[in-house]
Structures are given as C-alpha cells and as structure tokens.
Write a protein that holds these residues in place. Structure first.
Motif, short mmCIF file in Angstrom:
data_model
loop_
_atom_site.label_atom_id
_atom_site.label_comp_id
_atom_site.label_asym_id
_atom_site.label_seq_id
_atom_site.Cartn_x
_atom_site.Cartn_y
_atom_site.Cartn_z
N GLU A 265 -2.98 4.88 4.46
CA GLU A 265 -3.68 3.71 5.01
C GLU A 265 -5.09 3.61 4.44
OE1 GLU A 265 -3.00 2.55 9.21
OE2 GLU A 265 -2.04 4.51 9.39
N ALA A 266 -5.23 3.78 3.15
CA ALA A 266 -6.55 3.75 2.52
C ALA A 266 -7.20 2.37 2.66
CB ALA A 266 -6.45 4.11 1.04
N HIS A 267 -8.51 2.40 2.91
CA HIS A 267 -9.31 1.17 2.95
C HIS A 267 -10.19 1.12 1.71
CE1 HIS A 267 -8.37 0.14 7.17
NE2 HIS A 267 -8.34 1.45 7.35
N ALA A 268 -10.47 -0.08 1.27
CA ALA A 268 -11.42 -0.27 0.18
C ALA A 268 -12.11 -1.61 0.40
CB ALA A 268 -10.71 -0.26 -1.17
N THR A 269 -13.32 -1.72 -0.10
CA THR A 269 -14.11 -2.93 0.12
C THR A 269 -14.06 -3.82 -1.11
OG1 THR A 269 -15.60 -1.73 1.59
CG2 THR A 269 -16.40 -3.81 0.68
N GLY A 270 -13.33 -4.94 -1.00
CA GLY A 270 -13.35 -5.95 -2.04
C GLY A 270 -12.64 -5.60 -3.32
N SER A 271 -11.90 -4.49 -3.36
CA SER A 271 -11.23 -4.11 -4.61
C SER A 271 -9.94 -4.91 -4.76
CB SER A 271 -10.93 -2.62 -4.63
OG SER A 271 -9.98 -2.28 -3.65
N VAL A 272 -9.64 -5.27 -5.99
CA VAL A 272 -8.45 -6.06 -6.27
C VAL A 272 -7.20 -5.29 -5.89
CG1 VAL A 272 -7.08 -7.14 -8.09
CG2 VAL A 272 -9.58 -7.39 -8.09
N ASP A 273 -7.17 -3.98 -6.19
CA ASP A 273 -5.96 -3.22 -5.90
C ASP A 273 -5.72 -3.10 -4.40
OD1 ASP A 273 -8.10 -1.32 -5.61
OD2 ASP A 273 -6.64 0.30 -5.76
N SER A 274 -6.78 -3.04 -3.60
CA SER A 274 -6.62 -2.96 -2.16
C SER A 274 -6.03 -4.25 -1.60
CB SER A 274 -7.97 -2.66 -1.49
OG SER A 274 -7.84 -2.61 -0.09
N ILE A 275 -6.51 -5.39 -2.09
CA ILE A 275 -5.96 -6.68 -1.68
C ILE A 275 -4.48 -6.78 -2.06
CG2 ILE A 275 -6.13 -9.18 -2.03
CD1 ILE A 275 -9.17 -8.68 -2.55
N TYR A 276 -4.18 -6.33 -3.27
CA TYR A 276 -2.80 -6.32 -3.78
C TYR A 276 -1.90 -5.47 -2.88
CZ TYR A 276 0.90 -4.53 -6.93
OH TYR A 276 2.09 -4.13 -7.48
N ASP A 277 -2.38 -4.27 -2.53
CA ASP A 277 -1.59 -3.38 -1.68
C ASP A 277 -1.30 -4.00 -0.32
OD1 ASP A 277 -1.31 -1.30 -3.50
OD2 ASP A 277 -3.16 -0.31 -2.88
N ARG A 278 -2.31 -4.60 0.29
CA ARG A 278 -2.12 -5.19 1.61
C ARG A 278 -1.11 -6.34 1.57
NH1 ARG A 278 -5.09 -3.84 5.87
NH2 ARG A 278 -6.80 -2.38 5.60
N ALA A 279 -1.16 -7.11 0.49
CA ALA A 279 -0.21 -8.22 0.36
C ALA A 279 1.21 -7.70 0.19
CB ALA A 279 -0.61 -9.09 -0.83
N LYS A 280 1.39 -6.68 -0.67
CA LYS A 280 2.72 -6.14 -0.89
C LYS A 280 3.24 -5.43 0.36
CE LYS A 280 4.57 -5.11 -4.62
NZ LYS A 280 5.14 -4.47 -5.82
N GLN A 281 2.34 -4.76 1.08
CA GLN A 281 2.74 -4.08 2.30
C GLN A 281 3.22 -5.10 3.35
OE1 GLN A 281 -0.30 -1.90 4.62
NE2 GLN A 281 0.84 -0.05 4.10
N ALA A 282 2.50 -6.23 3.44
CA ALA A 282 2.87 -7.26 4.40
C ALA A 282 4.24 -7.86 4.09
CB ALA A 282 1.81 -8.36 4.42
N MET A 283 4.59 -7.90 2.80
CA MET A 283 5.89 -8.44 2.40
C MET A 283 6.96 -7.36 2.30
SD MET A 283 4.85 -11.33 -0.45
CE MET A 283 3.89 -10.22 -1.48
N MET A 284 6.63 -6.15 2.72
CA MET A 284 7.55 -5.01 2.70
C MET A 284 8.05 -4.70 1.30
SD MET A 284 9.64 -5.66 6.28
CE MET A 284 10.31 -3.99 6.30
N LEU A 285 7.17 -4.91 0.30
CA LEU A 285 7.47 -4.57 -1.08
C LEU A 285 6.83 -3.26 -1.50
CD1 LEU A 285 7.01 -8.12 -2.66
CD2 LEU A 285 9.16 -6.98 -2.07
N GLU A 286 6.04 -2.69 -0.60
CA GLU A 286 5.35 -1.42 -0.84
C GLU A 286 5.08 -0.82 0.53
OE1 GLU A 286 1.57 0.08 -3.52
OE2 GLU A 286 1.37 -1.83 -2.47
N THR A 287 5.21 0.49 0.66
CA THR A 287 5.01 1.09 1.98
C THR A 287 3.59 1.60 2.20
OG1 THR A 287 5.74 3.26 1.16
CG2 THR A 287 7.43 1.81 2.13
N ASP A 288 2.92 2.07 1.15
CA ASP A 288 1.65 2.77 1.29
C ASP A 288 0.55 2.09 0.50
OD1 ASP A 288 3.63 4.38 2.27
OD2 ASP A 288 2.98 6.21 1.26
N ARG A 289 -0.71 2.37 0.89
CA ARG A 289 -1.86 1.80 0.18
C ARG A 289 -2.57 2.93 -0.59
NH1 ARG A 289 -2.80 -0.64 5.45
NH2 ARG A 289 -4.74 0.55 5.69
N PRO A 290 -2.28 3.08 -1.89
CA PRO A 290 -2.75 4.25 -2.62
C PRO A 290 -4.06 4.05 -3.39
CG PRO A 290 -1.08 3.14 -3.92
CD PRO A 290 -1.26 2.31 -2.66
N HIS A 291 -5.00 3.28 -2.83
CA HIS A 291 -6.26 3.04 -3.53
C HIS A 291 -6.97 4.35 -3.89
CE1 HIS A 291 -10.19 1.34 -4.54
NE2 HIS A 291 -10.71 2.25 -3.73
#
Length: 398
Positions: A265-291
């Motif tokens: 459940e990694a958090h990051a401020t304003g990073s593109v990869d963090s936004i990408y992870d949250r979007a994929k997680q919401a669509m159940m295309l990725e389980t974890d946020r590996p920032h």
C-alpha cells in the motif's frame, strides 16, 4: 469470549465467539494479556489480501498465560507459563524448520492446497491471516488456541512488562531480519522506506548492527521524529525528492542497502507511477502498489542489496528488473523466521540494549479495537502502534 472479527472490507467488530478448545495433543490455550494491531492487519482491513471470510478472528501479535496444554506439548509448556506467540506457526520438524526457515514450514498450513495453487508451494500457517495461510483464528481475543504449541511459543520471564516483550511476536524480529538480510558493513548507508512500526524497528536494528548511516523515509512528522530519535537521518517525501536527496547524501553513488518496510500500500506524492498503480488497482488489473520497490531499484548503489520485509500479496506491474539485473542487485525477502531470532532479541531486551515499547502510542481495551483499526489506518491522533488489552475496563463492550 470476545474477539475482533473480520466481517468485510473496513468492517471489524468486537463480537462474542466460541471459546477455543484443545483440538490436537500439541495444542495449548493461552489467556491473552496483550495483543496489537499490525500494519499487515490493515491489508486485511482494506481487503487487499485475498482469502478472508466473514467471521475470521483477527490478529497475529499476541502474548499471555498458558491455561491449558495438550498431552504432547506438556514437556515444553505448563499451565501458568508466560509466553509470546510468534505469528508463524511452526512444526519444528520439517526440512525447512530444521534449516531455520520457519516462515515456510512445510507442515502447519492446513490449507496447503490453496497456498500451492497461489504461490507454487505452501508456506507456514499464520495466525489471523487469511485462509491462504491456514485460516487460523488470530489473537485479538480473550483466548487463543496455539497449534503446534510445543514449538510455536517463546517463553518469557516474569517481572518484565508485556509492552517490552509483545513485539517479539512479529515487528521486532521482522525489523531485525530486514536489517540482517542486508549484511550490513561498518561503512554502509542503509536507506529505509516507511517509518511505521516495522520501519522503526528496522531503523534501530540497522543501528545496532553497526551501519555507518541510516536514512528513514516517510511523510508523517511524528513517524519521522521517532525515526530520528532512533538514530536516523530523515527524508520527508512530500517535501523533497527521495532520489535526489539520497544521491546528495551518498555523493551521487546511492545507498548500499535499501529496505522496503512499506509493502503493497505504498503512497507517493504526485508521481506518475503511483497514479498509474491506483488506477490499475481500482480496475483489478494489479493487486499491489510497488512505488517503493521501483524507487529502491533505481536509487540503490550497484552491487547493493534490496531487503523487503513489507508484505506483498499478488501481481505487480512495471517493475524495472533491467535495473536490478544490470546493476547486480541482490533481493532478499520473505515472511519473518521469528524463532530464528528470538533468543538473541530477548537477551537484547533483557540487557536493555533496546526497549521495543518505544513504538506504542495507543493502549486501549479490546472492545475499542474496531475504532482503533480506523485510527491506525488513517494515521489519526499521531497513531503509530496500538496495543489492546482484553482485561482493561471496557474490553467486553462492542
């Protein structure tokens, strides 16, 4: 008895459940005197980990007094013994246990078929941590059945407060193993992502193991302040670039050793990869946020070590394995082999080298558990670590 029970996403309740009973001759029953909420419990609370069922009893950081012992466990335990219960359930007899690889015990996961399917091979049974790891009832309760109790316990002396000993169950040996896996040398810079309870123990473990410099990365002032008190240089990732600051502190070479004490459940401020992870997680295309993993792989010094005590549950995306391979990085990870470390760590506590209770910010009755899950998850009221006391006034409310 009363216990904290999982009933769905963000739905923990203090409910009446049947008292545990001896089911096997190697079992014991303990009366829980203290238990804690772990960061790993939050992965279940938010339902990022699969395999939970309504009615599951939570918790894997517990200690208490033995009140009943099965026939085969009586050589190791007796009624009245004071024990800490490791989160890993171990048989002590299989090939992995004989090698000290307790978190991958080949015997104790009673849902081996599920773990074989999910992970390729089974891992150990764990208390209160999904049916992939055995579906065992956890220790956020008045009483706990301990399977394989003759091996799954740590005897502790009388006269030492629970608060100094409780974290031998998980977060202290987890932080210690994370640092040991780095093979720390006296000239090393060790960077630690995450200043939650495991991160705090990792900071102090790296200092005890002789790192020249320890750097702790987080965004919450109270966590950063606690890490600084433990001997770390701190970086607030909301205020400055982690990569730039680490390179600045290491003369452009990067830290030799990097530790991910955050997990899925990694958090990051304003990073593109963090936004990408949250979007994929919401669509159940990725389980974890590996920032954090990506950042460590990028900034670690060539020929360095990445140690990962943070929990990951499934499928991760956009991992820069090319950086890992070309820089010759070593990755070491795994659930903690708790009993491998406990003799040493108990002695360090008794010799006052470290008092693990420093991390506790909240002590509450068991009945306050549901609200404390939310307080801990949302980092409210300066919450870093919650200890629950079944015997406190109000423990039976809920």
């Amino acid at each position: 008895m009363k216990a904290l029970v999982w009933q769905g996403t963000t739905d923990i309740r203090c409910e009446s459940v049947p008292d545990p009973a001896i089911e096997h001759e190697r079992d014991a029953i303990i009366k829980v005197t203290s238990c804690a909420i772990c960061g790993s419990d939050l992965h279940l609370y938010d339902h990022f980990m699969p395999g939970m069922k309504a009615g599951d009893v939570m918790g894997h950081e517990s200690m208490g007094e033995v009140v009943e012992v099965g026939a085969a466990a009586r050589k190791s335990l007796k009624v009245g013994d004071r024990v800490v219960i490791p989160f890993t359930i171990i048989c002590g007899e299989c090939e992995q246990c004989r090698r000290g690889n307790f978190s991958v015990c080949e015997t104790t996961n009673r849902n081996k078929h599920l773990a074989d399917k999910a992970f390729g091979h089974t891992t150990a049974g764990l208390f209160g941590y999904t049916h992939l790891t055995g579906g065992y009832a956890g220790g956020q309760a008045e009483y706990l059945r301990v399977p394989f109790a003759d091996t799954t316990h740590i005897k502790v002396p009388e006269g030492v407060p629970d608060e100094k000993l409780l974290f031998l169950s998980d977060i202290f040996p987890t932080g210690w193993q994370a640092a040991v896996q780095c093979d720390i040398q006296p000239t090393d810079t060790v960077a630690i992502w995450g200043c939650g309870p495991v991160g705090q123990m990792t900071v102090r473990s790296a200092v005890l193991l002789g790192a020249e410099r320890v750097i702790a990365i987080d965004r919450l002032p109270e966590r950063l302040s606690m890490a600084k008190a433990g001997g770390a240089i701190t970086i607030n990732f909301e205020e400055e670039s982690v990569v730039e600051r680490l390179n600045e502190l290491t003369g452009g070479k990067g830290p030799e050793k990097c530790i991910d004490a955050v997990g899925l459940e990694a958090h990051a401020t304003g990073s593109v990869d963090s936004i990408y992870d949250r979007a994929k997680q919401a669509m159940m295309l990725e389980t974890d946020r590996p920032h954090v993993l990506r950042e460590m792989m990028y900034v670690c010094r060539p020929a360095g070590v990445l140690s990962i005590p943070g929990v990951y549950g499934g499928l991760l995306d956009k991992i820069p394995l090319g950086a890992v391979m070309n820089k010759g990085l070593t990755i070491r990870t795994g659930q903690t082999h708790v009993n491998r470390w406990t003799d040493d760590l108990l002695n360090r506590v008794l010799e006052n080298q470290i008092d693990p209770s420093f991390v506790i910010t909240h002590t509450e009755p068991l009945g306050s558990g549901p609200e404390m899950y939310k307080t801990f998850r949302d980092k409210q009221d300066g919450c870093i670590k919650v200890v629950l006391k079944p015997a406190m006034n109000g423990a039976l409310h809920g």
